[in-house]
Design an enzyme around this catalytic site. Structure first.
Site, PDB file in Angstrom:
ATOM      1  N   SER A 191      -7.873   0.524  -2.331  1.00  0.00           N
ATOM      2  CA  SER A 191      -8.760   1.718  -2.000  1.00  0.00           C
ATOM      3  C   SER A 191      -9.642   1.371  -1.055  1.00  0.00           C
ATOM      4  O   SER A 191      -9.344   1.080   0.153  1.00  0.00           O
ATOM      5  CB  SER A 191      -9.697   1.767  -3.352  1.00  0.00           C
ATOM      6  OG  SER A 191     -10.170   3.145  -3.384  1.00  0.00           O
ATOM      7  N   ASP A 348      -2.538  10.756  -6.439  1.00  0.00           N
ATOM      8  CA  ASP A 348      -3.868  10.103  -5.884  1.00  0.00           C
ATOM      9  C   ASP A 348      -4.047  10.860  -4.419  1.00  0.00           C
ATOM     10  O   ASP A 348      -3.318  11.233  -3.638  1.00  0.00           O
ATOM     11  CB  ASP A 348      -3.535   8.622  -5.224  1.00  0.00           C
ATOM     12  CG  ASP A 348      -4.437   7.832  -4.763  1.00  0.00           C
ATOM     13  OD1 ASP A 348      -5.631   8.542  -4.447  1.00  0.00           O
ATOM     14  OD2 ASP A 348      -4.250   6.756  -4.281  1.00  0.00           O
ATOM     15  N   HIS A 378      -4.449   6.683  -8.873  1.00  0.00           N
ATOM     16  CA  HIS A 378      -5.506   5.640  -8.006  1.00  0.00           C
ATOM     17  C   HIS A 378      -6.182   4.711  -9.001  1.00  0.00           C
ATOM     18  O   HIS A 378      -6.891   5.179 -10.003  1.00  0.00           O
ATOM     19  CB  HIS A 378      -6.505   6.687  -7.366  1.00  0.00           C
ATOM     20  CG  HIS A 378      -7.113   5.919  -6.284  1.00  0.00           C
ATOM     21  ND1 HIS A 378      -6.602   5.596  -5.155  1.00  0.00           N
ATOM     22  CD2 HIS A 378      -8.713   5.172  -6.435  1.00  0.00           C
ATOM     23  CE1 HIS A 378      -7.834   4.819  -4.581  1.00  0.00           C
ATOM     24  NE2 HIS A 378      -8.624   4.668  -5.287  1.00  0.00           N
TER      25      HIS A 378
END
Ligand code: NAG
Ligand code: NAG
Ligand code: NAG
EC number: 3.1.1.71
Length: 408
Positions: A191, A348, A378
């Protein structure tokens, strides 16, 4: 009795309403994800309340909640030795796989945790478990960087912290101390940590002293751009847990020290409308109509405004900076990058950031593995143990570690 029954029914209905969100059946363990999302949303709401009462910044409050629930002190087992220390003033947690006589030198991985540049820690259970698993299964030394977070610091300080810790680790005497093979070192993150890993990789290849020091970069659902919040994956996952679009846009605004007043305008791409001259040349680098395959673009249409808000990129010029948004780098930079792994999840908003980067790297001649999970969401890589264990969490983690094992 009767009124308490009514009250109970009402409370259950209210809780169900709060927790229930319609999710595609193709997602891994949807009910568990709803509970996880409801927990995270309530923590966010408590933090917003604390912020409104003027007690603390909402991100500090939220991170306090996350870290107090999940912090784990340094520990060691027969397989992994865990130490908290600092590398040139930057805190790190180091995980060392136990020495193996047949492999005296270990591999090295610099790991950068996610959390919107503002949340989480190398010391929380989720990241501690991931890095310990890597150290053990790869017989590696994993340096998990405790870089400083928003709102204590902003872009580009997070990058500087990671660069400092990584440069320190790469020194021959330090590698020797940890018995690490200088030819087998990679950088990785998930991320916002994937964003920092990508930015640091680009910075290293542009520095003659650091070029070729990293053998691989492994990016897990990385954040790579802030010019287009209407890629097919952003459109498809506007409200998908655990990262709805508006939350991602706010993380960007916070990281670049902008103003929340711009969030709604950015969501409709008003910050990169055709009258924003600064963005014209860059738009082609993330033109998803040409970078994404038809199986991904489906019937989604680009959102391009003719007139928008030219003030946004004037006030937040970092939106166009490749150090913040590595997808904007020139082809000339990309072509020197090391072998790359990119993990993406169908559910995501950031899916297409990753797929576009894979495509650009491939066109630049870099060897890329794009590892896509149809039932992934995610954040799933860190959710592997009870009670937040997801089948896709275990599969993504295994696949990621397997790639490192074969390529690092
Ligand atoms: C986007 O910009 C246009 C033109 O300035 C404006 O009319 C519109 O209200 C803006 N949209 C948002 C959500 O700010
Ligand atoms: C994006 O790509 C499409 C298809 O190749 C092309 O028609 C369009 O002009 C491109 N747009 C930009 C802004 O480069
Ligand atoms: C999660 O862990 C529990 C307890 O070990 C197990 O019963 C369950 O099947 C696991 N769920 C998933 C999705 O892996």
């Amino acid at each position: 009795m009767r009124s308490s029954c009514v009250l109970l029914t009402a409370l259950v209905a209210l809780a169900a309403y709060y927790i229930y969100i319609p999710l595609p059946s193709s997602m891994s363990d949807p009910w568990k994800l709803m509970l996880l999302d409801a927990t995270f949303r309530s923590a966010q709401q408590v933090s917003n309340l604390i912020h409104c009462l003027g007690l603390s910044h909402h991100l500090l409050a939220l991170n306090f909640i996350i870290v107090s629930f999940g912090k784990k002190s340094a520990w060691s087992s027969a397989q992994v030795k865990v130490t908290d220390t600092d590398f040139d003033g930057v805190e790190v947690r180091v995980f060392e796989g136990s020495p193996k006589p047949e492999e005296p030198l270990k591999r090295g991985v610099v790991y950068i945790h996610g959390g919107g540049w503002a949340l989480a820690s190398a010391k929380i259970r989720y990241y501690d478990e991931l890095c310990a698993a890597m150290a053990e299964e790869l017989n590696a030394v994993v340096v998990s960087v405790e870089y400083r977070l928003v709102p204590k610091v902003y872009f580009p300080t997070q990058i500087h912290d990671v660069v400092r810790a990584t440069k320190y680790f790469l020194q021959p005497e330090v590698l020797h101390e940890y018995s690490v093979d200088p030819d087998r070192i990679g950088i990785s993150g998930d991320s916002a940590g994937g964003n920092l890993a990508a930015a640091v990789s680009q910075q290293f290849i542009q520095d003659a002293n650091l070029k070729n020091k990293l053998k691989v970069q492994a990016l897990i659902y990385p954040v790579l751009q802030a010019l287009d919040f209407n890629t097919p994956s952003y459109q498809q996952n506007v409200n998908t847990p655990v990262l709805p679009r508006s939350v991602m846009v706010k993380y960007w605004v916070d990281y670049l020290r902008g103003n929340y007043d711009f969030v709604q305008a950015m969501i409709v791409n008003n910050h990169t409308s055709l009258d924003v001259e600064e963005a014209v040349a860059l738009r082609a680098r993330l033109n998803w109509t040409s970078l994404l395959p038809a199986s991904i673009t489906k019937n989604y249409k680009p959102v391009v405004q003719t007139t928008g808000n030219t003030r946004i990129v004037r006030e937040i010029p970092q939106l166009l900076d490749a150090r913040a948004a590595p997808l904007l780098a020139e082809q000339e930079v990309l072509r020197h990058l090391p072998k790359t792994y990119i993990l993406t999840c169908e559910h995501d908003v950031l899916r297409d950031d990753g797929i576009m980067y894979a495509k650009r790297l491939e066109s630049a001649g870099v060897e890329v593995t794009l590892d896509h999970f149809e039932d992934g969401f995610h954040g799933c890589v860190i959710f592997t143990s009870w009670p937040t264990n997801f089948s896709v969490g275990i599969r993504t983690r295994n696949s990621y570690i397997k790639w490192l094992d074969q390529n690092l």
